[in-house]
Design an enzyme around this catalytic site. Sequence first.
Site: not given
Ligand code: SDX
Length: 430
Positions: A319, A376
């Site tokens: 998140h 989720d």
């Molecule tokens: C919602 O914003 C809100 O409030 C949203 C929400 C709401 O109520 O409105 O809470 C609802 O959208 C919840 C989130 C639902 N999405 C998912 O579950 C999809 C999976 N999660 C990711 O795509 C991700 O964690 C996000 C999009 C939620 C957050 O992304 P960020 O903050 O931009 O973080 P990032 O992509 O920069 O990741 C940081 C690191 C990366 O690794 P490095 O490049 O540092 O090596 O963490 C890794 C990412 O690759 N990473 C994951 C991961 N999420 C982040 N690795 C594996 N699995 C994951 N789910």
Amino acid sequence: MSTLQTNTMTLIDNRDSKVYEFKILDATRGPSVIDIATLYKDTGVFTYDSGYTATASCKSSITYIDGEKGELRYRGIDINTLATKYTYLEVCYLLLHSVLPNKKELLDFDLELRHRSFIEEDLKRLINAFPDSAHPMSILSSSVAALASFHYEHLDMNNEKEYAEMAHRIIAKIPTLAAFAYRKSLGIPFIYPDIDRSFTENFLYMLRAYPGGKMKRTADGIEEIKAIEIKALDTIFTLHADHEQNASTTVVRNVASTGAHPFVAISSGISALWGRAHGGANESVIMQLEMIGSVDNVDKYIAKAKDPNDDFRLMGFGHRVYKNFDPRAKVLKDLQDQLKEELHLDSNLMEIASKIESIALSDEYFISRNLYPNIDFYSGVILTALKIDRPMFTAIFVIGRCVGWVAHLLEFKADAKSKIARPRQLYTGK
Ligand code: SDX
């Protein structure tokens, strides 16, 4: 005595040693902000913050999140209290009016939403024009935008009363539009809203009822909607009701900032929510759990999620704000445990989910990136047990979140200093 001024930050441009001071604005709770409104005029540079990871886009008193502590409050009241002690309609009233309703206020609000839950017959015909295979989210975002055409001429955007009436109208109609979208995607007749049923029961009724409003008959009698199902879905709506300046809420505010009709702002929010990185994740979580299929396969998929060369991500994990457990996920996890027996939750999917969670929470890759289960990760198993088809999961999120979007629309409208959203860029072209 320090010569430093209070409540300012000093910026030194090392290219020419010029010194600049910017005001710090303090929040009533949580981080302060640096007011950089004059930064470009004073210094000739913009800030750069792709994805707005450290940027406050507005002032708001609706919802507070503490990502470090895993805290969420609507109008200052903790989400655990709201989800366990109040109905979704009481939470809607709180988000819209900043206070919880008394008995009469709640009754008036409830009755108004029931009486506004119908949609125009021409709009029903528009929904009917979609192909049966249409995804409910596509029908929902289109039909909400179309609804603006049915309520356009007489809307004076500067008339507080008319604008608030518009707010109640869209909150009341979204469940009906979502239910119609679902039934259209199955090619079955629509069920009209029943004003004798509560907001949440009425939605389940519109999903399940047979023509003539009859519920399913079985050898054991009529399959009425159970109180525990209504309570479970009501809690899910509450947990999704608002979440500060998330991606879709930011879109709603940005569209509203151009002076567009409030319904097209909501429709834009629905479109933004559909993405799997945002609200679409709940549908992807269940697809992922079914793809993993067995606890024996979990290790393989955890390895894929950690592999930088593999774009596989663990849906429902991570998140932007929560660097601790998502408090909503905790409520849902407790709800899963409560409902497990009574609603016969899919124990295989639950076993796979809890295996993923236990491995991820002890694995360096997830710990170092503060990746925890989010809302989720748990909602899908409960929605499945409520006999809600997977393509409807994000539409459920829309029904819950609509009131949050409307609250932000009203807050934006009430702010005399609000401006059209128009960020700048770091130009990298020729
Ligand atoms: C919602 O914003 C809100 O409030 C949203 C929400 C709401 O109520 O409105 O809470 C609802 O959208 C919840 C989130 C639902 N999405 C998912 O579950 C999809 C999976 N999660 C990711 O795509 C991700 O964690 C996000 C999009 C939620 C957050 O992304 P960020 O903050 O931009 O973080 P990032 O992509 O920069 O990741 C940081 C690191 C990366 O690794 P490095 O490049 O540092 O090596 O963490 C890794 C990412 O690759 N990473 C994951 C991961 N999420 C982040 N690795 C594996 N699995 C994951 N789910």
